[in-house]
Design a protein around this motif. Structure first.
Motif, PDB file in Angstrom:
ATOM      1  N   LEU A   1      13.405  -4.910  19.367  1.00 44.81           N
ATOM      2  CA  LEU A   1      14.608  -4.252  19.775  1.00 44.81           C
ATOM      3  C   LEU A   1      14.881  -4.546  21.364  1.00 44.81           C
ATOM      4  N   ARG A   2      13.815  -4.252  22.081  1.00 48.10           N
ATOM      5  CA  ARG A   2      13.666  -4.319  23.547  1.00 48.10           C
ATOM      6  C   ARG A   2      14.175  -5.803  23.901  1.00 48.10           C
TER       7      ARG A   2
ATOM      8  N   THR B   1      15.753  -7.959  22.230  1.00 48.33           N
ATOM      9  CA  THR B   1      17.127  -8.320  22.164  1.00 48.33           C
ATOM     10  C   THR B   1      18.201  -7.599  22.932  1.00 48.33           C
ATOM     11  N   ARG B   2      17.817  -6.498  23.376  1.00 51.03           N
ATOM     12  CA  ARG B   2      18.982  -5.660  24.397  1.00 51.03           C
ATOM     13  C   ARG B   2      18.967  -6.454  25.523  1.00 51.03           C
ATOM     14  N   ARG B   3      17.718  -6.947  25.964  1.00 50.17           N
ATOM     15  CA  ARG B   3      17.688  -7.759  27.530  1.00 50.17           C
ATOM     16  C   ARG B   3      18.742  -8.756  27.348  1.00 50.17           C
TER      17      ARG B   3
ATOM     18  N   ILE C   1      21.500  -8.953  25.461  1.00 48.20           N
ATOM     19  CA  ILE C   1      22.812  -8.541  25.073  1.00 48.20           C
ATOM     20  C   ILE C   1      23.934  -8.967  25.882  1.00 48.20           C
TER      21      ILE C   1
ATOM     22  N   THR D   1      23.801 -12.422  18.683  1.00 46.03           N
ATOM     23  CA  THR D   1      22.829 -11.203  18.831  1.00 46.03           C
ATOM     24  C   THR D   1      22.196 -10.679  17.674  1.00 46.03           C
TER      25      THR D   1
ATOM     26  N   LEU E   1      22.279  -0.092  18.996  1.00 47.14           N
ATOM     27  CA  LEU E   1      22.743  -1.508  19.470  1.00 47.14           C
ATOM     28  C   LEU E   1      23.989  -1.789  19.063  1.00 47.14           C
TER      29      LEU E   1
ATOM     30  N   ASP F   1      26.728  -0.359  21.020  1.00 50.37           N
ATOM     31  CA  ASP F   1      26.884  -0.852  22.522  1.00 50.37           C
ATOM     32  C   ASP F   1      27.453  -2.022  22.520  1.00 50.37           C
TER      33      ASP F   1
END
Length: 203
Positions: free
Chosen positions: A71-72, A74-76, A78, A87, A141, A144
């Motif tokens: 998750l971390r 992937t979030r970077r 986005i 995504t 996610l 967001d």
């Protein structure tokens, strides 16, 4: 001095986890005892219990860390990914890849039926709690992405997170059931279904 103690604790915790996975892979999760894990790690059984309440907790901690890492990572990405399909496919790829890094496919073949069908191992209930947290993080996610205008405003992010998470488990079960897991075909199938979910049924 406290820093040295913390490093020693972390090393001991990792040694216990590695010993457990080695035994799980060699003789199966259900056939492995805490005493065997302790012997393999070169510690006492009470020491194992000091770090982990059960052999289930050893597995779940490793999987939770893998999920959080996916998750971390992937979030970077986005802000740099325009298409939400890209995504979500990237997230699924990392979730699968990191899960297979911490637990080999042969062990997943034993664990997934236990997790999905239940039983008296205590694993399904504890896994469900952890997986509920993962599904909530996926919903966050999606939210967001929705706020960024990449998903439609009326999308039910909780239901979508449930569908994506459920489908991911099914595909992981199919993947690890293969003698030689075909990651490339797996990723292609995930992309096809994710694309259908987000684009294929629009007017």
């Amino acid at each position: 001095m406290s820093g040295l103690r913390e490093r020693q604790k972390a090393q001991r915790r990792q040694a216990i986890s590695q010993a457990a996975v080695q035994l799980f892979e060699l003789q199966g999760f259900q056939n492995t005892t805490i005493e065997q894990i302790a012997s393999q790690a070169g510690v006492s059984a009470p020491t194992v219990f000091k770090y982990f309440g059960s052999k289930q907790e050893i597995l779940l901690e490793m999987l939770q860390e893998a999920d959080e890492r996916a998750l971390r990572d992937t979030r970077r990405l986005i802000p740099d990914i325009e298409d939400p399909v890209d995504t979500l496919c990237h997230l699924e790829k990392l979730l699968t890849g990191y899960s297979l890094e911490v637990l080999p496919a042969s062990l997943w073949r034993e664990l997934l039926p236990l997790i999905l069908s239940g039983g008296d191992t205590g694993l399904p209930q504890r896994y469900r709690v952890m997986n509920d947290a993962l599904r909530g993080a996926i919903a966050d996610l999606l939210l967001d992405l929705q706020k960024a205008g990449k998903l439609r405003a009326d999308l039910d992010v909780d239901l979508t997170a449930f569908l994506l998470n459920d489908y991911s488990h099914l595909q992981l079960l199919r993947l690890v059931s293969q003698d030689k897991p075909d990651i490339e075909s797996h990723s292609l199938q995930v992309r096809r279904v994710t694309t259908l979910l987000f684009h294929g049924m629009r007017i």
